[in-house]
Design a protein around this motif. Structure first.
Motif, PDB file in Angstrom:
ATOM      1  N   PRO A 188       0.794  -1.237   0.000  1.00  0.00           N
ATOM      2  CA  PRO A 188       0.000   0.000   0.000  1.00  0.00           C
ATOM      3  C   PRO A 188       0.817   1.274   0.000  1.00  0.00           C
ATOM      4  O   PRO A 188       0.380   2.282  -0.505  1.00  0.00           O
ATOM      5  N   TRP A 189       2.026   1.232   0.578  1.00  0.00           N
ATOM      6  CA  TRP A 189       2.756   2.481   0.746  1.00  0.00           C
ATOM      7  C   TRP A 189       3.092   3.135  -0.589  1.00  0.00           C
ATOM      8  O   TRP A 189       3.216   4.349  -0.698  1.00  0.00           O
ATOM      9  N   LEU A 190       3.241   2.316  -1.640  1.00  0.00           N
ATOM     10  CA  LEU A 190       3.584   2.878  -2.942  1.00  0.00           C
ATOM     11  C   LEU A 190       2.474   3.767  -3.493  1.00  0.00           C
ATOM     12  O   LEU A 190       2.706   4.604  -4.350  1.00  0.00           O
ATOM     13  N   MET A 191       1.277   3.610  -2.991  1.00  0.00           N
ATOM     14  CA  MET A 191       0.129   4.305  -3.558  1.00  0.00           C
ATOM     15  C   MET A 191      -0.133   5.644  -2.880  1.00  0.00           C
ATOM     16  O   MET A 191      -0.977   6.402  -3.333  1.00  0.00           O
ATOM     17  N   ALA A 192       0.562   5.938  -1.788  1.00  0.00           N
ATOM     18  CA  ALA A 192       0.265   7.184  -1.091  1.00  0.00           C
ATOM     19  C   ALA A 192       1.439   7.640  -0.246  1.00  0.00           C
ATOM     20  O   ALA A 192       2.200   6.833   0.268  1.00  0.00           O
ATOM     21  N   SER A 193       1.584   8.955  -0.131  1.00  0.00           N
ATOM     22  CA  SER A 193       2.559   9.548   0.773  1.00  0.00           C
ATOM     23  C   SER A 193       1.811  10.419   1.773  1.00  0.00           C
ATOM     24  O   SER A 193       0.826  11.081   1.428  1.00  0.00           O
ATOM     25  N   TRP A 194       2.304  10.427   3.015  1.00  0.00           N
ATOM     26  CA  TRP A 194       1.718  11.229   4.076  1.00  0.00           C
ATOM     27  C   TRP A 194       2.818  12.028   4.756  1.00  0.00           C
ATOM     28  O   TRP A 194       3.870  11.493   5.067  1.00  0.00           O
ATOM     29  N   ILE A 195       2.557  13.294   5.016  1.00  0.00           N
ATOM     30  CA  ILE A 195       3.403  14.101   5.889  1.00  0.00           C
ATOM     31  C   ILE A 195       2.451  14.790   6.851  1.00  0.00           C
ATOM     32  O   ILE A 195       1.647  15.635   6.451  1.00  0.00           O
ATOM     33  N   ILE A 196       2.508  14.411   8.121  1.00  0.00           N
ATOM     34  CA  ILE A 196       1.543  14.867   9.122  1.00  0.00           C
ATOM     35  C   ILE A 196       2.287  15.573  10.242  1.00  0.00           C
ATOM     36  O   ILE A 196       3.206  15.006  10.840  1.00  0.00           O
ATOM     37  N   GLY A 197       1.896  16.796  10.550  1.00  0.00           N
ATOM     38  CA  GLY A 197       2.513  17.560  11.624  1.00  0.00           C
ATOM     39  C   GLY A 197       1.547  17.830  12.746  1.00  0.00           C
ATOM     40  O   GLY A 197       0.565  18.555  12.569  1.00  0.00           O
ATOM     41  N   ASP A 198       1.803  17.222  13.919  1.00  0.00           N
ATOM     42  CA  ASP A 198       0.917  17.362  15.070  1.00  0.00           C
ATOM     43  C   ASP A 198      -0.522  17.066  14.639  1.00  0.00           C
ATOM     44  O   ASP A 198      -0.769  16.171  13.840  1.00  0.00           O
ATOM     45  N   LEU A 199      -1.464  17.849  15.171  1.00  0.00           N
ATOM     46  CA  LEU A 199      -2.849  17.769  14.700  1.00  0.00           C
ATOM     47  C   LEU A 199      -3.200  18.984  13.860  1.00  0.00           C
ATOM     48  O   LEU A 199      -4.375  19.301  13.654  1.00  0.00           O
ATOM     49  N   ASN A 200      -2.169  19.683  13.372  1.00  0.00           N
ATOM     50  CA  ASN A 200      -2.388  20.961  12.691  1.00  0.00           C
ATOM     51  C   ASN A 200      -2.496  20.832  11.177  1.00  0.00           C
ATOM     52  O   ASN A 200      -3.392  21.412  10.559  1.00  0.00           O
ATOM     53  N   TYR A 201      -1.568  20.084  10.561  1.00  0.00           N
ATOM     54  CA  TYR A 201      -1.539  20.013   9.109  1.00  0.00           C
ATOM     55  C   TYR A 201      -1.222  18.590   8.655  1.00  0.00           C
ATOM     56  O   TYR A 201      -0.480  17.862   9.315  1.00  0.00           O
ATOM     57  N   ALA A 202      -1.768  18.231   7.507  1.00  0.00           N
ATOM     58  CA  ALA A 202      -1.441  16.953   6.887  1.00  0.00           C
ATOM     59  C   ALA A 202      -1.413  17.132   5.378  1.00  0.00           C
ATOM     60  O   ALA A 202      -2.235  17.849   4.803  1.00  0.00           O
ATOM     61  N   LEU A 203      -0.450  16.481   4.749  1.00  0.00           N
ATOM     62  CA  LEU A 203      -0.299  16.530   3.298  1.00  0.00           C
ATOM     63  C   LEU A 203      -0.360  15.101   2.773  1.00  0.00           C
ATOM     64  O   LEU A 203       0.277  14.201   3.326  1.00  0.00           O
ATOM     65  N   PHE A 204      -1.140  14.913   1.707  1.00  0.00           N
ATOM     66  CA  PHE A 204      -1.352  13.576   1.159  1.00  0.00           C
ATOM     67  C   PHE A 204      -1.215  13.628  -0.356  1.00  0.00           C
ATOM     68  O   PHE A 204      -1.740  14.534  -1.002  1.00  0.00           O
ATOM     69  N   PHE A 205      -0.487  12.662  -0.941  1.00  0.00           N
ATOM     70  CA  PHE A 205      -0.394  12.605  -2.403  1.00  0.00           C
ATOM     71  C   PHE A 205      -0.022  11.202  -2.846  1.00  0.00           C
ATOM     72  O   PHE A 205       0.400  10.358  -2.051  1.00  0.00           O
ATOM     73  N   GLY A 206      -0.193  10.959  -4.154  1.00  0.00           N
ATOM     74  CA  GLY A 206       0.048   9.634  -4.718  1.00  0.00           C
ATOM     75  C   GLY A 206       1.476   9.464  -5.189  1.00  0.00           C
ATOM     76  O   GLY A 206       2.404  10.057  -4.651  1.00  0.00           O
ATOM     77  N   ALA A 207       1.657   8.667  -6.241  1.00  0.00           N
ATOM     78  CA  ALA A 207       2.987   8.351  -6.749  1.00  0.00           C
ATOM     79  C   ALA A 207       3.702   9.626  -7.206  1.00  0.00           C
ATOM     80  O   ALA A 207       3.074  10.577  -7.681  1.00  0.00           O
ATOM     81  N   LEU A 208       5.013   9.650  -7.046  1.00  0.00           N
ATOM     82  CA  LEU A 208       5.798  10.810  -7.460  1.00  0.00           C
ATOM     83  C   LEU A 208       5.711  10.983  -8.977  1.00  0.00           C
ATOM     84  O   LEU A 208       5.645  10.006  -9.721  1.00  0.00           O
ATOM     85  N   PRO A 209       5.728  12.242  -9.438  1.00  0.00           N
ATOM     86  CA  PRO A 209       5.515  12.489 -10.872  1.00  0.00           C
ATOM     87  C   PRO A 209       6.766  12.286 -11.707  1.00  0.00           C
ATOM     88  O   PRO A 209       7.885  12.394 -11.218  1.00  0.00           O
ATOM     89  N   LYS A 210       6.561  11.996 -12.964  1.00  0.00           N
ATOM     90  CA  LYS A 210       7.640  12.066 -13.935  1.00  0.00           C
ATOM     91  C   LYS A 210       7.878  13.540 -14.257  1.00  0.00           C
ATOM     92  O   LYS A 210       7.005  14.389 -14.049  1.00  0.00           O
TER      93      LYS A 210
END
Length: 340
Positions: A188-210
């Protein structure tokens, strides 16, 4: 830093080139006459009085009355701190103004999730999450992306990192005492990236682009404690718990007190130390929602895909403490402070 770079930065703060030159010259000379500033800086004599008067109005220069009149530079720390305070105040006022404008048109608050277009913008948001976090950052992403944000990771020694990636080996910049690393278990990890900071912000995206698709790349940016709490739950139960731990936390070397906001991060940290552990926990009683602070010891914890809580001995009894949204426990924990 070279003088040209200082002038460029002063211009970004609102000074003209001549004002920047005059202020730097006064810092070199100390209290000086206008003619001395002209001679040292090259500012035309016909302009120097206007320049110095403008610097005085902006708070960079004090005027010492007398004959001749002297101009004295204000301490850089004082003037820059004042600019910083004014800048922060302006930003906060703009936030309020923007929210008011949005409500006037739409009759509601800004949405809790936004779409970010462009890969470079996504990298900038990821750096922002790390830079503004106060307690913990959770990251699940390919090592290629970690390399793009390594300066921000390397600079933060005061928060806990839990990082999952497709590691082959661990680079030196990820060997800090405050970093927990896990090698992804696969799928599953290949399908999504997460960067989560505390309970304030979260960034979510899929596979890295060409390369050709960098501008058409999209990511999702969330600012909502309830949504982010769910993201954190998925981060641990789907990714971290199914990955291989390859670098533990060096708990004994971390400065105390140590503050966290997610119950699963707390328990993950506790696994690298011994119980009981002195702690202070702030939250709300599950039954009444009244604020409560427990000052005592964490004596045990429970951690499953469905349940995460700690048992705290405080005030002559034992309390079950969960995270935000708890309903089986006694206390809904909002902040967890390990004291030693």
């Amino acid at each position: 830093m070279k003088e040209d770079e200082i002038i460029e930065k002063l211009q970004k703060l609102g000074l003209t080139k001549y004002e920047s030159l005059a202020y730097i010259t006064l810092l070199k000379l100390g209290p000086s006459k206008a003619t001395e500033v002209t001679k040292e800086s090259g500012i035309p004599h016909t302009r120097v009085y206007d320049v110095l008067s403008s610097l005085h109005r902006k708070g960079f220069v004090d005027v010492m009355q007398g004959s001749p009149r002297l101009y004295k530079p204000v301490n850089p720390e004082v003037v820059l701190e004042k600019i910083k305070e004014d800048f922060i105040e302006d930003i906060e006022n703009l936030k309020v103004a923007f929210l008011d404008l949005y409500r006037e048109v739409h009759g509601e608050d800004l949405p809790e999730i936004w779409t970010i277009q462009g890969f470079d913008n996504t990298v900038e948001r990821a750096e922002y999450v790390i830079r503004t976090a106060k307690h913990e950052v959770l990251i699940n992403t390919p090592f290629e992306f970690l390399g793009l944000i390594k300066n921000e990771i390397r600079s933060r020694k005061d928060i806990i990192f839990v990082i999952i990636s497709n590691f082959e080996e661990v680079p030196n910049w990820l060997k800090g005492d405050n970093v927990i690393l896990a090698r992804t278990g696969g799928a599953p990890w290949l399908m999504a990236s997460w960067i989560i900071g505390d309970l304030n912000y979260a960034l979510f995206f899929g596979a890295l682009p060409k390369d050709k698709r960098r501008e058409k790349f999209y990511s999702f940016w969330a600012k909502s404690p309830k949504i982010i709490q769910n993201y954190m739950h998925w981060f641990y139960t789907i990714y971290f718990d199914n990955s291989e731990l390859i670098k533990p936390l060096n708990y004994g070397s971390l400065p105390k007190p140590l503050s966290l906001v997610n119950i699963r991060t707390l328990i993950t940290v506790l696994k690298f130390t011994e119980l009981p552990r002195k702690a202070e926990i702030a939250g709300r009683l599950v039954d009444t929602k009244e604020p409560v602070t427990l000052d005592g010891e964490i004596v045990s914890y429970e951690y499953t895909p469905l349940t995460a809580n700690v048992t705290v001995r405080a005030g002559g009894r034992e309390w079950k403490v969960g995270g935000i949204g708890s309903y089986f426990e006694d206390v809904e924990g909002e902040k967890f402070i390990l004291l030693g």
